[in-house]
Scaffold this motif. Sequence first.
Motif, PDB file in Angstrom:
ATOM      1  N   MET A  70      18.023   6.591   4.242  1.00 37.08           N
ATOM      2  CA  MET A  70      17.892   5.260   3.670  1.00 37.08           C
ATOM      3  C   MET A  70      19.201   4.486   3.796  1.00 37.08           C
ATOM      4  SD  MET A  70      15.028   4.609   3.205  1.00 37.08           S
ATOM      5  CE  MET A  70      14.459   2.982   2.766  1.00 37.08           C
ATOM      6  N   GLY A  71      20.331   5.210   3.655  1.00 28.88           N
ATOM      7  CA  GLY A  71      21.640   4.580   3.771  1.00 28.88           C
ATOM      8  C   GLY A  71      21.816   3.955   5.137  1.00 28.88           C
ATOM      9  N   ARG A  72      21.341   4.665   6.151  1.00 29.69           N
ATOM     10  CA  ARG A  72      21.414   4.232   7.532  1.00 29.69           C
ATOM     11  C   ARG A  72      20.660   2.905   7.720  1.00 29.69           C
ATOM     12  NH1 ARG A  72      24.067   3.693  10.668  1.00 29.69           N
ATOM     13  NH2 ARG A  72      23.669   4.018  12.854  1.00 29.69           N
ATOM     14  N   LEU A  73      19.468   2.907   7.112  1.00 29.84           N
ATOM     15  CA  LEU A  73      18.591   1.738   7.223  1.00 29.84           C
ATOM     16  C   LEU A  73      19.280   0.498   6.658  1.00 29.84           C
ATOM     17  CD1 LEU A  73      15.666   0.948   7.990  1.00 29.84           C
ATOM     18  CD2 LEU A  73      15.076   1.305   5.612  1.00 29.84           C
ATOM     19  N   ALA A  74      19.858   0.663   5.462  1.00 32.17           N
ATOM     20  CA  ALA A  74      20.533  -0.459   4.813  1.00 32.17           C
ATOM     21  C   ALA A  74      21.703  -0.926   5.659  1.00 32.17           C
ATOM     22  CB  ALA A  74      21.007  -0.040   3.421  1.00 32.17           C
ATOM     23  N   ALA A  75      22.451   0.026   6.233  1.00 34.75           N
ATOM     24  CA  ALA A  75      23.604  -0.337   7.060  1.00 34.75           C
ATOM     25  C   ALA A  75      23.167  -1.160   8.265  1.00 34.75           C
ATOM     26  CB  ALA A  75      24.330   0.924   7.509  1.00 34.75           C
ATOM     27  N   VAL A  76      22.092  -0.699   8.921  1.00 35.23           N
ATOM     28  CA  VAL A  76      21.608  -1.398  10.113  1.00 35.23           C
ATOM     29  C   VAL A  76      21.158  -2.811   9.762  1.00 35.23           C
ATOM     30  CG1 VAL A  76      19.650  -1.469  11.693  1.00 35.23           C
ATOM     31  CG2 VAL A  76      20.969   0.626  11.460  1.00 35.23           C
ATOM     32  N   LEU A  77      20.377  -2.922   8.674  1.00 41.53           N
ATOM     33  CA  LEU A  77      19.872  -4.234   8.296  1.00 41.53           C
ATOM     34  C   LEU A  77      21.002  -5.153   7.857  1.00 41.53           C
ATOM     35  CD1 LEU A  77      16.502  -3.450   6.524  1.00 41.53           C
ATOM     36  CD2 LEU A  77      16.938  -4.263   8.833  1.00 41.53           C
ATOM     37  N   GLY A  78      21.986  -4.589   7.129  1.00 43.43           N
ATOM     38  CA  GLY A  78      23.131  -5.387   6.689  1.00 43.43           C
ATOM     39  C   GLY A  78      23.882  -5.957   7.868  1.00 43.43           C
ATOM     40  N   GLN A  79      24.092  -5.098   8.891  1.00 43.47           N
ATOM     41  CA  GLN A  79      24.805  -5.526  10.099  1.00 43.47           C
ATOM     42  C   GLN A  79      24.084  -6.695  10.772  1.00 43.47           C
ATOM     43  OE1 GLN A  79      25.219  -2.034  12.438  1.00 43.47           O
ATOM     44  NE2 GLN A  79      26.753  -2.936  13.778  1.00 43.47           N
ATOM     45  N   ARG A  80      22.770  -6.581  10.873  1.00 45.19           N
ATOM     46  CA  ARG A  80      21.995  -7.638  11.526  1.00 45.19           C
ATOM     47  C   ARG A  80      22.013  -8.918  10.710  1.00 45.19           C
ATOM     48  NH1 ARG A  80      21.968  -6.751  16.729  1.00 45.19           N
ATOM     49  NH2 ARG A  80      21.172  -4.690  17.238  1.00 45.19           N
ATOM     50  N   LEU A  81      22.055  -8.780   9.368  1.00 46.51           N
ATOM     51  CA  LEU A  81      22.098  -9.950   8.505  1.00 46.51           C
ATOM     52  C   LEU A  81      23.398 -10.716   8.736  1.00 46.51           C
ATOM     53  CD1 LEU A  81      20.146 -11.073   6.397  1.00 46.51           C
ATOM     54  CD2 LEU A  81      21.651 -10.135   4.636  1.00 46.51           C
ATOM     55  N   VAL A  82      24.502  -9.967   8.806  1.00 48.04           N
ATOM     56  CA  VAL A  82      25.795 -10.596   9.081  1.00 48.04           C
ATOM     57  C   VAL A  82      25.735 -11.317  10.428  1.00 48.04           C
ATOM     58  CG1 VAL A  82      28.223 -10.162   9.577  1.00 48.04           C
ATOM     59  CG2 VAL A  82      27.103  -8.962   7.699  1.00 48.04           C
ATOM     60  N   GLN A  83      25.127 -10.655  11.400  1.00 47.63           N
ATOM     61  CA  GLN A  83      25.006 -11.261  12.730  1.00 47.63           C
ATOM     62  C   GLN A  83      24.196 -12.553  12.655  1.00 47.63           C
ATOM     63  OE1 GLN A  83      22.816  -9.132  15.711  1.00 47.63           O
ATOM     64  NE2 GLN A  83      24.387  -9.522  17.235  1.00 47.63           N
ATOM     65  N   ALA A  84      23.113 -12.515  11.875  1.00 50.12           N
ATOM     66  CA  ALA A  84      22.264 -13.706  11.762  1.00 50.12           C
ATOM     67  C   ALA A  84      23.066 -14.879  11.208  1.00 50.12           C
ATOM     68  CB  ALA A  84      21.062 -13.412  10.861  1.00 50.12           C
ATOM     69  N   VAL A  85      23.892 -14.614  10.191  1.00 56.84           N
ATOM     70  CA  VAL A  85      24.685 -15.687   9.587  1.00 56.84           C
ATOM     71  C   VAL A  85      25.702 -16.235  10.591  1.00 56.84           C
ATOM     72  CG1 VAL A  85      26.328 -16.250   7.772  1.00 56.84           C
ATOM     73  CG2 VAL A  85      24.360 -14.810   7.251  1.00 56.84           C
ATOM     74  N   THR A  86      26.393 -15.309  11.308  1.00 55.11           N
ATOM     75  CA  THR A  86      27.381 -15.770  12.297  1.00 55.11           C
ATOM     76  C   THR A  86      26.719 -16.622  13.359  1.00 55.11           C
ATOM     77  OG1 THR A  86      27.795 -13.392  12.286  1.00 55.11           O
ATOM     78  CG2 THR A  86      29.520 -14.796  13.184  1.00 55.11           C
ATOM     79  N   VAL A  87      25.568 -16.157  13.836  1.00 50.18           N
ATOM     80  CA  VAL A  87      24.863 -16.908  14.870  1.00 50.18           C
ATOM     81  C   VAL A  87      24.497 -18.292  14.366  1.00 50.18           C
ATOM     82  CG1 VAL A  87      22.707 -17.023  16.137  1.00 50.18           C
ATOM     83  CG2 VAL A  87      23.994 -14.918  16.081  1.00 50.18           C
ATOM     84  N   ALA A  88      24.023 -18.354  13.132  1.00 52.95           N
ATOM     85  CA  ALA A  88      23.626 -19.638  12.560  1.00 52.95           C
ATOM     86  C   ALA A  88      24.812 -20.589  12.541  1.00 52.95           C
ATOM     87  CB  ALA A  88      23.075 -19.429  11.153  1.00 52.95           C
ATOM     88  N   VAL A  89      25.979 -20.074  12.132  1.00 46.84           N
ATOM     89  CA  VAL A  89      27.169 -20.923  12.070  1.00 46.84           C
ATOM     90  C   VAL A  89      27.567 -21.387  13.468  1.00 46.84           C
ATOM     91  CG1 VAL A  89      29.615 -20.960  11.527  1.00 46.84           C
ATOM     92  CG2 VAL A  89      28.013 -19.889   9.933  1.00 46.84           C
ATOM     93  N   VAL A  90      27.618 -20.439  14.433  1.00 44.85           N
ATOM     94  CA  VAL A  90      28.045 -20.778  15.795  1.00 44.85           C
ATOM     95  C   VAL A  90      27.123 -21.831  16.402  1.00 44.85           C
ATOM     96  CG1 VAL A  90      28.239 -19.914  18.158  1.00 44.85           C
ATOM     97  CG2 VAL A  90      29.224 -18.613  16.266  1.00 44.85           C
ATOM     98  N   VAL A  91      25.821 -21.579  16.325  1.00 47.81           N
ATOM     99  CA  VAL A  91      24.868 -22.498  16.949  1.00 47.81           C
ATOM    100  C   VAL A  91      24.904 -23.869  16.283  1.00 47.81           C
ATOM    101  CG1 VAL A  91      22.423 -22.930  17.376  1.00 47.81           C
ATOM    102  CG2 VAL A  91      23.360 -20.667  17.753  1.00 47.81           C
ATOM    103  N   SER A  92      24.991 -23.866  14.956  1.00 52.95           N
ATOM    104  CA  SER A  92      24.982 -25.144  14.247  1.00 52.95           C
ATOM    105  C   SER A  92      26.196 -25.982  14.601  1.00 52.95           C
ATOM    106  CB  SER A  92      24.961 -24.914  12.731  1.00 52.95           C
ATOM    107  OG  SER A  92      23.891 -24.098  12.390  1.00 52.95           O
ATOM    108  N   LEU A  93      27.390 -25.364  14.524  1.00 57.26           N
ATOM    109  CA  LEU A  93      28.608 -26.110  14.842  1.00 57.26           C
ATOM    110  C   LEU A  93      28.571 -26.596  16.280  1.00 57.26           C
ATOM    111  CD1 LEU A  93      31.436 -24.146  13.012  1.00 57.26           C
ATOM    112  CD2 LEU A  93      30.432 -26.345  12.448  1.00 57.26           C
ATOM    113  N   LEU A  94      28.081 -25.715  17.169  1.00 57.45           N
ATOM    114  CA  LEU A  94      28.027 -26.067  18.590  1.00 57.45           C
ATOM    115  C   LEU A  94      27.113 -27.264  18.808  1.00 57.45           C
ATOM    116  CD1 LEU A  94      29.338 -24.713  21.068  1.00 57.45           C
ATOM    117  CD2 LEU A  94      27.088 -23.789  21.586  1.00 57.45           C
ATOM    118  N   SER A  95      25.937 -27.243  18.158  1.00 52.38           N
ATOM    119  CA  SER A  95      25.011 -28.349  18.426  1.00 52.38           C
ATOM    120  C   SER A  95      25.530 -29.646  17.814  1.00 52.38           C
ATOM    121  CB  SER A  95      23.593 -28.029  17.947  1.00 52.38           C
ATOM    122  OG  SER A  95      23.597 -27.389  16.715  1.00 52.38           O
TER     123      SER A  95
END
Lengths: 267, 313
Positions: free
Chosen positions: B1-26
Amino acid sequence: MRRASAFIEDKRSRGVWLGGALVALVVLTALVGPVVVTADPNRQDLLHVLAAPSREALLGTDHLGRSVLARLVHAARLSLSLGAMAVATAALPGIGLGLATAFAGGWTDRLLTSLADAILAVPGLILVLLIAALSPGAFWPLFLGLSLTQWVEWFRMTRAASRSALASPAVEAARLLGFSPWHILRRHVFPDLLPLFGTLGAFGLGSAVLALGALGFIGFGLRPPTPEWGLMMVEMLPYWNEAPLALLMPPVCLLTLILGLQILARR
Amino acid sequence: MGRLAAVLGQRLVQAVTVAVVVSLLSFALVQLLPGDQALLIAQRRYGDDRVTTAAAEAVRAELGLDRPLALQLAEWIGQTVSGDLGRSLLSGAPVWEEIRDQLGATLTLAGAALGLALLLGPVFGGLAGLRPGGLADRTGMAAAAAFRAVPSFVLGLVLMVGCTVLFGWLPVGDSSDGLSLLLPALTLGLGLAATSARIARDGVVATLRSPFFAFARLKGLSRTAAILRHVPRNAAVPLIAYLAVSFAFLIEGVVVVEQIFAWPGIGHALTHAIEGRDVPMIQATALTLSLFLVLLNALTDLALLLVDPRRRG
């Protein structure tokens, strides 16, 4: 099983020749073509549109009477030079930063790695599309966008490969013996990286050429009357029946190049 | 279960970074675009011949384009963070309303292409891998290599012309029936299928050569039983891992293929919005496509955890 692996190795060495030959064919076309084919790729001749191959236009003419062959060879030069420039400008900072962060580590490493992750998570073509929209039809935004999306790949791969090379006992010994970082780089890290650079270069060139063609085809790349493979395809699409050769040749050139690059990159 | 949370947490951080990059870029992009934004929007709204300076000024006042750039940026960041992507500059409708239907069309297309790839790839790849060096292997892998080299827009072109020659008409332009889905899905899916065939083939070959496969045979399992028991799961691991990489190609392909076949999806909306300098739409569509990629990658992570117990540790 031995037979199978022998077959694969045999296929690989044959593959290099095949891939190299295909790429060389297109590169040669781009280098020599515009010199040999003297016809102006943009000169229209409205009295001879969609003509069959003749002495003046060896592959016939398009819907505006322009020589298909002349346009093809100029498009080859355009695609390859854009691709090569994008790869070169992506490779230099990518390799430099990758090596530097692998050596130094620390917060610059973390910062650059997370920046690379963020850029990598945005689909490359969308990034190129956004940047290309700055100045529709111009060459430089396209080049900038391609280069911006590609340096990430170089950075990440260089960093990963040089980190593992730096962790080897040989490098540790060289460090203890007091050799300079430059010496370690040259003797121990670079030889490990060279095959990787070859693969990345072939791959990057291929994707840059493809992106240029795809954007041209959907109307977001270079503008007519630029001789460009993607544009030529979309221009000739309505005339597939009257001038099949003019429609067929751009994809054939593109495929030759991409197939060759893919064979070389996979090795 | 710990693994699962780590993987999902990592992707969540990625989602936020992507949102910031794309938004600022556009946002940056639209400020850098040449020409007068208000005039261009007025042109798109009222038509080239009926646009006047007064109309452009009205647009400018209505959308607040006359305010300082920093103010526009601040307001816009606040809205984006609270999930309000604003209204389309062209149609005036809320962006999410515009995107909802298009997202459905894109999901249909991407799903069909992926389904096609996951159907064709493993079947042909598996057949090739069972007898490495055999006839199926050589012909299958040569075909896969050829299809991998064909970019989606060339394949689309070939399919269009091929269909026109064979049937005299083109089943495109209407997203409501299955027939018009066929060509874009094939265009998008065949390249993916070719690569996944290659990966599946290598996975099967690797499994057949592995010590545990030899042990299963020595234990007395028939070849068929050993293959059924060991090959699918082990060959699936590299295939799923590869799919994560290929999703970026899928998204890029969606943009190109939707444009070629006039498929009314997100990619089509993005190119349309870029043409019309519709900032909120550019931002929303680029954001949706990028976040879609992150979501797909998160799903692959989960699938890998599910298939490969070694990763759960």
